[in-house]
Write a protein that holds these residues in place. Structure first.
Motif, PDB file in Angstrom:
ATOM      1  N   TYR A 159       9.035  26.919  98.598  1.00  0.00           N
ATOM      2  CA  TYR A 159       9.776  26.482  97.412  1.00  0.00           C
ATOM      3  C   TYR A 159      10.101  27.663  96.504  1.00  0.00           C
ATOM      4  O   TYR A 159       9.264  28.545  96.257  1.00  0.00           O
ATOM      5  CB  TYR A 159       8.921  25.460  96.662  1.00  0.00           C
ATOM      6  N   ASP A 160      11.308  27.686  95.979  1.00  0.00           N
ATOM      7  CA  ASP A 160      11.713  28.706  95.005  1.00  0.00           C
ATOM      8  C   ASP A 160      11.194  28.290  93.627  1.00  0.00           C
ATOM      9  O   ASP A 160      11.837  27.537  92.896  1.00  0.00           O
ATOM     10  CB  ASP A 160      13.230  28.852  94.984  1.00  0.00           C
ATOM     11  N   PHE A 161      10.026  28.798  93.285  1.00  0.00           N
ATOM     12  CA  PHE A 161       9.385  28.383  92.034  1.00  0.00           C
ATOM     13  C   PHE A 161       9.703  29.318  90.870  1.00  0.00           C
ATOM     14  O   PHE A 161       9.279  29.064  89.737  1.00  0.00           O
ATOM     15  CB  PHE A 161       7.864  28.304  92.215  1.00  0.00           C
ATOM     16  N   LYS A 162      10.445  30.384  91.127  1.00  0.00           N
ATOM     17  CA  LYS A 162      10.653  31.393  90.085  1.00  0.00           C
ATOM     18  C   LYS A 162      11.946  31.218  89.291  1.00  0.00           C
ATOM     19  O   LYS A 162      11.951  31.341  88.066  1.00  0.00           O
ATOM     20  CB  LYS A 162      10.642  32.792  90.716  1.00  0.00           C
ATOM     21  N   THR A 163      13.040  30.935  89.984  1.00  0.00           N
ATOM     22  CA  THR A 163      14.363  31.073  89.367  1.00  0.00           C
ATOM     23  C   THR A 163      14.520  30.224  88.111  1.00  0.00           C
ATOM     24  O   THR A 163      14.824  30.743  87.027  1.00  0.00           O
ATOM     25  CB  THR A 163      15.455  30.705  90.383  1.00  0.00           C
ATOM     26  N   ASP A 164      14.322  28.897  88.220  1.00  0.00           N
ATOM     27  CA  ASP A 164      14.568  28.049  87.047  1.00  0.00           C
ATOM     28  C   ASP A 164      13.395  28.034  86.078  1.00  0.00           C
ATOM     29  O   ASP A 164      13.459  27.395  85.034  1.00  0.00           O
ATOM     30  CB  ASP A 164      14.957  26.628  87.466  1.00  0.00           C
ATOM     31  N   ALA A 165      12.313  28.757  86.413  1.00  0.00           N
ATOM     32  CA  ALA A 165      11.203  28.931  85.469  1.00  0.00           C
ATOM     33  C   ALA A 165      11.260  30.297  84.793  1.00  0.00           C
ATOM     34  O   ALA A 165      10.299  30.718  84.153  1.00  0.00           O
ATOM     35  CB  ALA A 165       9.868  28.751  86.183  1.00  0.00           C
ATOM     36  N   TYR A 166      12.410  30.979  84.940  1.00  0.00           N
ATOM     37  CA  TYR A 166      12.684  32.253  84.260  1.00  0.00           C
ATOM     38  C   TYR A 166      11.622  33.319  84.574  1.00  0.00           C
ATOM     39  O   TYR A 166      11.001  33.902  83.686  1.00  0.00           O
ATOM     40  CB  TYR A 166      12.782  32.052  82.750  1.00  0.00           C
ATOM     41  N   ALA A 196      13.222  23.652  67.581  1.00  0.00           N
ATOM     42  CA  ALA A 196      12.800  24.300  68.824  1.00  0.00           C
ATOM     43  C   ALA A 196      11.449  23.762  69.289  1.00  0.00           C
ATOM     44  O   ALA A 196      10.587  23.378  68.487  1.00  0.00           O
ATOM     45  CB  ALA A 196      12.723  25.804  68.623  1.00  0.00           C
ATOM     46  N   ILE A 197      11.286  23.736  70.592  1.00  0.00           N
ATOM     47  CA  ILE A 197      10.026  23.340  71.227  1.00  0.00           C
ATOM     48  C   ILE A 197       9.501  24.546  71.991  1.00  0.00           C
ATOM     49  O   ILE A 197      10.182  25.073  72.878  1.00  0.00           O
ATOM     50  CB  ILE A 197      10.233  22.154  72.192  1.00  0.00           C
ATOM     51  N   VAL A 198       8.309  25.002  71.656  1.00  0.00           N
ATOM     52  CA  VAL A 198       7.692  26.144  72.326  1.00  0.00           C
ATOM     53  C   VAL A 198       6.716  25.634  73.379  1.00  0.00           C
ATOM     54  O   VAL A 198       5.841  24.809  73.075  1.00  0.00           O
ATOM     55  CB  VAL A 198       6.943  27.044  71.319  1.00  0.00           C
ATOM     56  N   ILE A 199       6.857  26.118  74.605  1.00  0.00           N
ATOM     57  CA  ILE A 199       5.856  25.853  75.634  1.00  0.00           C
ATOM     58  C   ILE A 199       5.055  27.142  75.803  1.00  0.00           C
ATOM     59  O   ILE A 199       5.598  28.199  76.135  1.00  0.00           O
ATOM     60  CB  ILE A 199       6.500  25.398  76.966  1.00  0.00           C
ATOM     61  N   TRP A 200       3.754  27.053  75.539  1.00  0.00           N
ATOM     62  CA  TRP A 200       2.860  28.221  75.570  1.00  0.00           C
ATOM     63  C   TRP A 200       1.745  27.921  76.578  1.00  0.00           C
ATOM     64  O   TRP A 200       1.092  26.882  76.484  1.00  0.00           O
ATOM     65  CB  TRP A 200       2.309  28.464  74.167  1.00  0.00           C
ATOM     66  N   GLY A 201       1.553  28.842  77.504  1.00  0.00           N
ATOM     67  CA  GLY A 201       0.485  28.643  78.469  1.00  0.00           C
ATOM     68  C   GLY A 201       0.592  29.575  79.653  1.00  0.00           C
ATOM     69  O   GLY A 201       1.177  30.656  79.585  1.00  0.00           O
ATOM     70  N   ASP A 202       0.004  29.145  80.774  1.00  0.00           N
ATOM     71  CA  ASP A 202      -0.078  29.983  81.967  1.00  0.00           C
ATOM     72  C   ASP A 202       1.061  29.663  82.931  1.00  0.00           C
ATOM     73  O   ASP A 202       2.099  29.123  82.535  1.00  0.00           O
ATOM     74  CB  ASP A 202      -1.450  29.806  82.629  1.00  0.00           C
ATOM     75  N   SER A 203       0.897  29.986  84.199  1.00  0.00           N
ATOM     76  CA  SER A 203       1.962  29.757  85.181  1.00  0.00           C
ATOM     77  C   SER A 203       2.278  28.277  85.342  1.00  0.00           C
ATOM     78  O   SER A 203       3.413  27.912  85.668  1.00  0.00           O
ATOM     79  CB  SER A 203       1.560  30.356  86.534  1.00  0.00           C
ATOM     80  N   HIS A 204       1.306  27.407  85.108  1.00  0.00           N
ATOM     81  CA  HIS A 204       1.559  25.965  85.186  1.00  0.00           C
ATOM     82  C   HIS A 204       2.450  25.511  84.026  1.00  0.00           C
ATOM     83  O   HIS A 204       3.289  24.618  84.198  1.00  0.00           O
ATOM     84  CB  HIS A 204       0.234  25.199  85.196  1.00  0.00           C
TER      85      HIS A 204
END
Length: 657
Positions: free
Chosen positions: A406-413, A440-448
């Motif tokens: 799976y291409d997990f990188k592209t749309d997760a920037y 604005a909504i900030v998503i803060w965290g790890d790779s998940h």
């Protein structure tokens, strides 16, 4: 299961006692049963660590014990005045290859049935690397954040065999050059030991821990330390003094193995203790009556003699059992694996190694073993080239297992808004932070959290989502060890960005199961979450959402689906699978309590994805649209499902300001 594994005990315990003069080398062949016993101690330390890491947290130090033993014995063989390259390498092939061939072909056979294409492809690479004597180089190249877990690599333990094989290619030439030019062997080996030790330290000090672990140059000091012991003029010791020296050496090994701690990068300062302890045990074991009654006893000698096949068998058995089980092995299961390993080791020793040594001449056996290993290596290469031969599986399953790529990188920037563990926060691109939106909504965290971001952009609009994510880094301020400095400094920098540009909402999310799971009142992680919430609120953020852990499919969802198909043989993929949620629910309860006590909204992904029938494997209504491609990182459609749940639970977010 830990990745640090034992090197193969592949040399005989007939020690070449060496007296080096100005012009000759005098050799005496002496059998050392205590070294066989020391070999047994080392292999069982590693077996204990792999099966029961909470009991033997640093049992992987057996690797260093065996490196010292090998250096001691091989140096004695090489500097003997009857040494020949042909005989040396033929004996190594006779000792190494038959059992290795048996284990690798068995692993390939089981892999054909039980491994997903991605894991089977990786196994093919491992077999090919083993045939080329380069497994340590292969695993050195596979130490990235998203590489396969050690617990899914059946032949990972062959890395140490690669180090020793590379040692055998260089060491005879080096030693014979020293003998030929009448160099002081003690000084030459001391210089090699110190230079390699300095190299190992510098790699570790500057953060190249994988190189320090896998590189033969960084490990050479342990082998050369054993060689140094072999050529040192030490004289004889009284039996009582020898026993004291032996016990001191064994105690040093035991103290590190049981109390040295297994979390720090290896080799570290404790490796010096292990090498010194091993040298003491070898030096004084020959003249200690205590050694003859313990290490030299019949049982310990026999266990030492089967240590090579035992070493080869134990890790693949533990790995396949873990993959089939789908969760960490229970103590009785781990014990059963060790018993099976011992039985197979005894059979391999008695039915393969001993008969071949007795009934076949050295040269034909060595040539046949080398040719057979080449054939098996070619088979491994073919499997890797065929990407794990997915055609061996039914079409419906192939579609689901294709998610392993799976291409997990592209749309997760990634790269851009999804940083590596040690990357500086300044590398975040402007698109990652929406400074011109009051909603604005900030998503803060790890790779998940990074993998949740495509769903948030789809549901709430890309122009509202700020993404501040970093591999392996929980969204908590004040993290200490074992978090990296990159994580600690990165989180502080992320908070500064939030403070300077307050958003409507901050979403805190991570794979909470991957971090310490003590969330009781007053615990360190509970206090850090409380502090993080308080500081975000003080920065002027209107709303804080804490997302609980998502379900975790060990070792991966594709692997669990394959095991389910093997059990039921159904053409339809199961919409849900039963998984062990006990640890996850305990963590969820703790995080939810902290969030609610601090006036923060908590959203449970476990309640979204799981019910009494199990946890979602695919998007409802689809045939093979999985919610995660690995153990828990969300696919884009899985992230959309989670984002829609957030929208439904908090309708205020749906209205842009």
């Amino acid at each position: 299961m830990r990745a640090t594994l034992l090197p193969a005990p592949i040399v005989a315990t007939h020690v070449r006692a060496i007296r080096i003069g100005s012009s000759n080398v005098e050799i005496m062949t002496i059998y050392r049963p205590d070294i066989d016993g020391l070999r047994a101690v080392a292999v069982f330390l590693v077996l204990g660590f792999h099966a029961f890491p909470e009991v033997v947290p640093a049992g992987f130090v057996g690797v260093d014990v065996f490196f010292v033993i090998s250096g001691f014995l091989i140096t004695g063989i090489i500097v003997a005045n009857d040494f020949s390259f042909a005989g040396f390498y033929a004996r190594r092939a006779r000792r190494l290859f038959p059992a290795l061939l048996l284990v690798t072909t068995t692993a390939l056979s089981f892999g054909w049935v039980f491994l997903t294409p991605s894991l089977f492809e990786a196994l093919g690479k491992q077999v090919a690397a083993a045939a080329l004597f380069l497994p340590n180089v292969l695993f050195w190249s596979e130490t990235g954040y998203f590489d396969l877990a050690a617990s899914t690599k059946p032949l990972l333990h062959l890395w140490s065999l690669g180090v020793e094989e590379q040692f055998y290619l260089v060491w005879p030439v080096l030693m014979l050059v020293g003998v030929r030019f009448r160099l002081r062997m003690e000084w030459m080996l001391l210089a090699i030991t110190l230079l390699s030790l300095l190299h190992c330290w510098s790699l570790s000090h500057f953060g190249h821990t994988s190189a320090a672990f896998y590189s033969p140059l960084a490990r050479a000091w342990e082998l050369s330390a054993g060689g140094l012991l072999a050529v040192m003029k030490t004289g004889s010791a009284k039996p009582a003094n020898s026993t004291i020296g032996l016990i001191a050496g064994l105690a040093m090994i035991a103290l590190v193995a049981f109390f040295g701690g297994g979390e720090a990068a290896w080799p570290n300062k404790f490796a010096l203790v292990i090498v010194a302890g091993s040298m003491l045990a070898i030096r004084y074991g020959a003249t200690s009556r205590f050694a003859m009654r313990t290490l030299g006893s019949g049982l310990m000698v026999f266990l030492g003699r089967i240590s090579y096949p035992l070493y080869l068998w134990h890790w693949p058995i533990l790995v396949f059992a873990y993959i089939k089980n789908g969760t960490t092995l229970a103590p009785w299961q781990a014990s059963a694996c060790l018993v099976a390993s011992i039985c197979l080791a005894i059979l391999t020793y008695l039915a393969v190694e001993v008969p071949l040594k007795k009934h076949l001449r050295l040269s034909p056996l060595a040539r046949g073993a080398v040719a057979s290993l080449a054939v098996v290596g070619l088979a491994g290469f073919s499997i890797a080239f065929a990407h794990g031969v997915p055609s061996r599986l039914p079409d419906a399953l192939q579609a689901a297992l294709a998610y392993e790529r799976y291409d997990f990188k592209t749309d997760a920037y990634n790269p851009g808004c999804w940083l590596g563990n040690e990357e500086d926060t300044s590398k975040l691109l402007p698109v990652c932070l929406k400074t011109n939106r009051s909603d604005a909504i900030v998503i803060w965290g790890d790779s998940h959290a990074a993998r949740l971001s495509p769903g948030l952009r789809e549901v709430f609009g890309a122009d509202r989502i700020s993404q501040l994510t970093r591999n392996g880094c929980a969204p908590l301020l004040g993290l200490g060890e074992p978090a990296s400095s990159g994580c600690r400094d990165g989180n502080a920098a992320v908070f500064e960005l939030i403070r300077k540009h307050p958003a409507q909402t901050v979403v805190l999310f991570g794979a909470w199961q991957n971090y310490p799971n003590d969330w009781k009142t007053g615990s360190a992680y509970a206090a850090m979450l409380e502090d993080t919430i308080a500081k975000i609120r003080a920065a002027g953020v209107a709303e804080i959402l804490v997302l609980g852990p998502a379900p975790r499919f060990d070792p991966s969802l594709p692997s669990r689906l394959l095991q389910s198909w093997l059990q039921h043989r159904s053409d339809m993929l199961p919409g849900r699978l039963q998984i062990d949620l006990s640890k996850t629910l305990a963590i969820e309860n703790g995080i939810e309590r902290v969030a609610r006590e601090n006036g923060t909204r908590y959203i449970s992904l476990i309640k979204l994805f799981c019910n009494d029938e199990g946890c979602l494997t695919k998007i409802p209504g689809s045939t093979s649209d999985l919610v995660t491609w690995d153990y828990g990182h969300l696919t884009t459609n899985g992230a959309i499902l989670a984002a829609q749940a957030i929208q439904k639970m908090d309708t205020a977010l749906s209205t842009a300001r």
